[in-house]
Design an enzyme around this catalytic site. Structure first.
Site: not given
Length: 483
Positions: A389, A417, A217-218, A257-258
């Site tokens: 994770y 996954a 998340h970058n 959004h992040d």
């Protein structure tokens, strides 16, 4: 010719003058008149003092000339020395500057390590906390715009930017900023909403500065999601079907959004009772936080790309962006997709509620669209996500919190996954979207089917290797018992 002269004893090399008996000076040369013993020439030496004085005068004059020339040459030498010294000083300054940058980076790394160690010692000291007062310096817009070079995008790049196959790994942050800037211009948003181009630059720079350096998340993820949205706007001809305000909402929500994602998901926030979870009452704490940071940035006049819209427009745009960012919470996935399926058969672009449902599904698709991309682009994202994770699950174990199996490094593999995520989340959602936009089925769905098949093959290989290892271990165990 014989010269009769009367002389006294002179020293060697003595300068003399020749005079007649009448004290007339005679020029000493071949034409000089003859004399006799009766009329001899008188020889008178020139006094040493007179000659020395002339010599000194000449010597002084010569010395002054030499000194003047020396000064000229010394000035040139001095200029050369000064230039060399300045160059040496500039080099030292440059080296010292690099040292300072390295020291600052070390300080930053040490601070992060200390924060991490402090967080491990207590469940409430989580780096996921965000204080607008503590972190406000990141929200201060840069005034030295343009701070990143304006890249002239080639026609090839411009065309590739509109496709899901675009390789997001090839670009540096400055280049990604230029690509985002191009998207806003190309979609007509700068013109239609009277966005100051310099304000757009400042806003994008501030957005970049407020994404953390997480494995997944970058800022590159932000760019990836926004580029996919830009692709879908083009592929699905959304500018023909939706208003420019809807396009602005889709793009801006994708960019924001992040924002300031801490690298630990909502489950961790809630279980660890972090400040974010407490602030937002366990209801989508991260997504609410992303919205808050987005509008903190827009509240800065230098970064307000919406400064020229009226109050009613701003209200609609703000609500639209918040709705879309909150829709990215995967806890709401089934709820949002089911609601969209209900209106799919009777979808009406003139119905505002229908359009809102579509926009929510579109941003969800873009947010988790990595597997739509070519394998060489998609697979590195899986590694990045698993790394994030595993950071969370390691922390959860150390803090005695519940650990999700799909995040546990001791239980999950890359194939396991991805298979479940592809089969039960990604493919069903994109199949639903392609019912409304059948023209993009091949572009969006085909890669997902291929990715699912590839991971299933990898899982079969992994299972076969595990089975062989199991039999080998059993065989070794039986052999040791027989001995």
């Amino acid at each position: 010719m014989c010269i009769w002269i009367s002389v006294e004893e002179f020293r060697r090399n003595t300068t003399i003058s020749l005079f007649t008996v009448d004290d007339c000076m005679v020029s000493i040369d071949p034409t000089m008149p003859a004399n006799s013993e009766r009329t001899p020439y008188k020889v008178i030496p020139v006094t040493t003092g007179q000659q020395t004085e002339k010599e000194e005068l000449f010597q002084n004059l010569l010395t002054q000339v030499i000194e003047q020339f020396s000064r000229v040459f010394k000035i040139d030498e001095l200029k050369t020395d000064v230039a060399n010294h300045l160059a040496m000083l500039e080099k030292r300054v440059e080296l010292e500057g690099l040292k300072v940058a390295e020291i600052e980076k070390c300080k930053s790394d040490i601070k992060k390590m200390r924060d991490e160690m402090a967080a491990r010692s207590t469940r409430t000291n989580c780096p996921c906390k965000y204080s607008f007062l503590d972190e406000s310096k990141r929200l201060v817009p840069r005034r030295d715009v343009p701070s990143y070079p304006k890249y002239m995008l080639s026609q090839e790049t411009i065309e590739a930017l509109r496709k899901p196959t675009f390789d997001v790994w090839l670009w540096e942050p400055n280049e990604m900023l230029s690509c985002l800037e191009h998207m806003y211009h190309d979609l007509g948003l700068v013109k239609d909403f009277n966005i100051n181009p310099i304000t757009l630059k400042r806003w994008l720079l501030c957005i970049h500065d407020n994404y953390r350096n997480n494995p997944f998340h970058n800022f590159r993820h932000c760019f990836c999601v926004t580029q996919m949205m830009y692709s879908m706007i083009s592929l699905c001809s959304l500018q023909v079907k939706l208003s420019q305000m809807d396009i602005l909402i889709l793009m801006t929500a994708s960019v924001c959004h992040d924002l300031d994602h801490p690298g630990y998901n909502n489950t961790y926030q809630i279980n660890a009772r972090t400040e974010l979870a407490v602030r937002y009452n366990d209801i989508s704490p991260l997504e609410n936080h992303h919205c808050a940071v987005a509008f903190q940035i827009l509240a800065q006049p230098e970064c307000n790309i919406l400064s020229h819209v009226d109050k009613e427009q701003f209200k609609r745009i703000r609500q639209g962006i918040i709705t879309l960012i909150l829709a990215t919470d995967m806890a709401r996935h089934a709820e949002i997709l089911d609601a969209f399926k209900e209106i799919l058969d009777k979808f009406d672009y003139s119905n505002e509620e229908h359009v809102t449902q579509l926009k929510m599904v579109l941003i969800k698709c873009c947010d988790i669209s990595n597997e739509v991309r070519p394998m060489e682009v998609a697979e590195p994202w899986v590694d990045c996500l698993l790394e994030e994770y595993f950071m969370q699950s390691d922390r959860e174990k150390s803090e005695g919190l519940p650990v999700a199996p799909f995040m546990d490094r001791d239980k999950v593999t890359k194939p396991t996954a991805q298979i479940g995520f592809l089969k039960f989340v990604l493919i069903p959602m994109f199949e639903t979207v392609t019912k409304l936009f059948p023209e993009v089925e091949e572009v969006l769905l085909q890669p997902l089917w291929e990715s699912r098949d590839r991971y299933e093959e990898l899982k079969q290989i992994d299972d076969a290797v595990k089975e062989l290892q199991k039999k080998k271990n059993e065989s070794l165990a039986i052999g040791s018992k027989e001995k």
